[in-house]
Write an enzyme that holds these catalytic residues in place. Structure first.
Site, PDB file in Angstrom:
ATOM      1  N   LYS A 186     -48.306 -32.556   9.405  1.00 32.95           N
ATOM      2  CA  LYS A 186     -48.094 -32.196   8.005  1.00 32.95           C
ATOM      3  C   LYS A 186     -46.812 -32.801   7.441  1.00 32.95           C
ATOM      4  CE  LYS A 186     -50.985 -28.261   6.994  1.00 32.95           C
ATOM      5  NZ  LYS A 186     -51.049 -26.865   6.547  1.00 32.95           N
ATOM      6  N   ARG A 204     -54.395 -25.231  14.868  1.00 33.71           N
ATOM      7  CA  ARG A 204     -55.294 -26.190  14.229  1.00 33.71           C
ATOM      8  C   ARG A 204     -54.663 -27.580  14.328  1.00 33.71           C
ATOM      9  NH1 ARG A 204     -56.287 -28.530   9.152  1.00 33.71           N
ATOM     10  NH2 ARG A 204     -58.492 -28.585   8.542  1.00 33.71           N
TER      11      ARG A 204
END
Length: 284
Positions: free
Chosen positions: A230, A264
């Site tokens: 991210k 995840r």
């Protein structure tokens, strides 16, 4: 602090009757042509199934199938999202009867269709913008991810977002969503909470959440972290999306040590190795 009606934090995770271990790896499979990470590599039907096969072979407990890019981009209506995900869910259910199938969606119509096709978990990354999605999870007795996106509309980015205490805001929202889900009939053992790093948050907020993840774990609800590659990792390290693997692994390790249960990720094999190391350290 314990969650109202929440499961015992020491209990194992059970998603739609499928038990998971202490740490569960959730592998990302994007049926999108414009994913920020793989740029459409798993958009094709056969490519998506091959990605699922690889992830399961590498130790993934959950596969998270998504049909809409999280960030801004071309509009994807309900019909197109259904076209992208329903057939894949049905095929994965047939190929991998024991894997937990999650679908990343905020739409109740999509949740209904994928639950009927064999999904076990609805991953509502946009924080409950469609309250009917929890009703769908309850009706089908499947699991639900309750996330925090700071009130943003789906596929939008924050602009000068601010919180008096971002962790307190996250906890208040996700626990309220979890309690509502239980009241509707969603099985408590199938509910996860997700602080949703970078969703409605800047890098400082995402780092603060990571440092204080034990406070989310203390609610009693199992915590999912979706940090793989991210922007907050890239900005912290000054690395583009293809060079964030080491930073991702570091954040996964810290998150596991502080109590996260589900992870995840884009690289299931690396995550499984990292989590095995944390588990051995915790047992020492």
């Amino acid at each position: 602090m314990t969650a109202l009606n929440g499961p015992d934090p020491g209990r194992g995770l059970v998603i739609n009757g499928r038990p998971l271990g202490r740490y569960a790896v959730m592998a990302v499979v994007n049926r999108t042509p414009d994913s920020f990470y793989d740029r459409g590599a798993t958009y094709g039907f056969e490519a998506a199934l091959a990605a699922v096969d690889r992830a399961v072979a590498e130790g993934a407990d959950i596969v998270d199938i998504g049909g809409v890019k999280a960030g801004p981009g071309d509009e994807v209506d309900v019909a197109e999202e259904l076209r992208r995900v329903v057939d894949v869910v049905a095929a994965v259910r047939e190929r991998h009867p024991d894997v937990v199938i999650s679908v990343d969606t905020w739409r109740a119509e999509v949740g209904e269709a994928v639950a009927e096709a064999g999904a076990d978990l609805l991953n509502d990354t946009w924080g409950g913008v469609d309250p009917r999605l929890a009703e769908v999870a309850a009706a089908h007795r499947v699991g639900l991810v309750c996330a925090h996106a700071g009130g943003l509309a789906p596929r939008t980015r924050p602009h000068r977002v601010g919180y008096a205490d971002v962790v307190a805001d996250v906890i208040a929202h996700v626990t309220a969503e979890a309690e509502r889900a239980v009241a509707l009939g969603v099985p408590p053992e199938g509910i996860l909470i997700d602080p949703a790093h970078d969703f409605g948050k800047n890098t400082r907020h995402s780092l603060e959440i990571t440092r204080r993840l034990d406070e989310l774990a203390a609610t009693g609800w199992p915590v999912l972290v979706a940090v793989s590659n991210k922007d907050f990792i890239g900005e912290t390290l000054g690395q583009d999306v293809r060079r964030r693997g080491v930073g991702t692994t570091a954040v996964l390790g810290v998150s596991a040590w502080l109590g996260a249960r589900v992870f995840r990720v884009h690289d299931a094999a690396a995550a499984r190795r990292a989590l095995a190391a944390v588990e051995r350290l915790a047992a020492s």
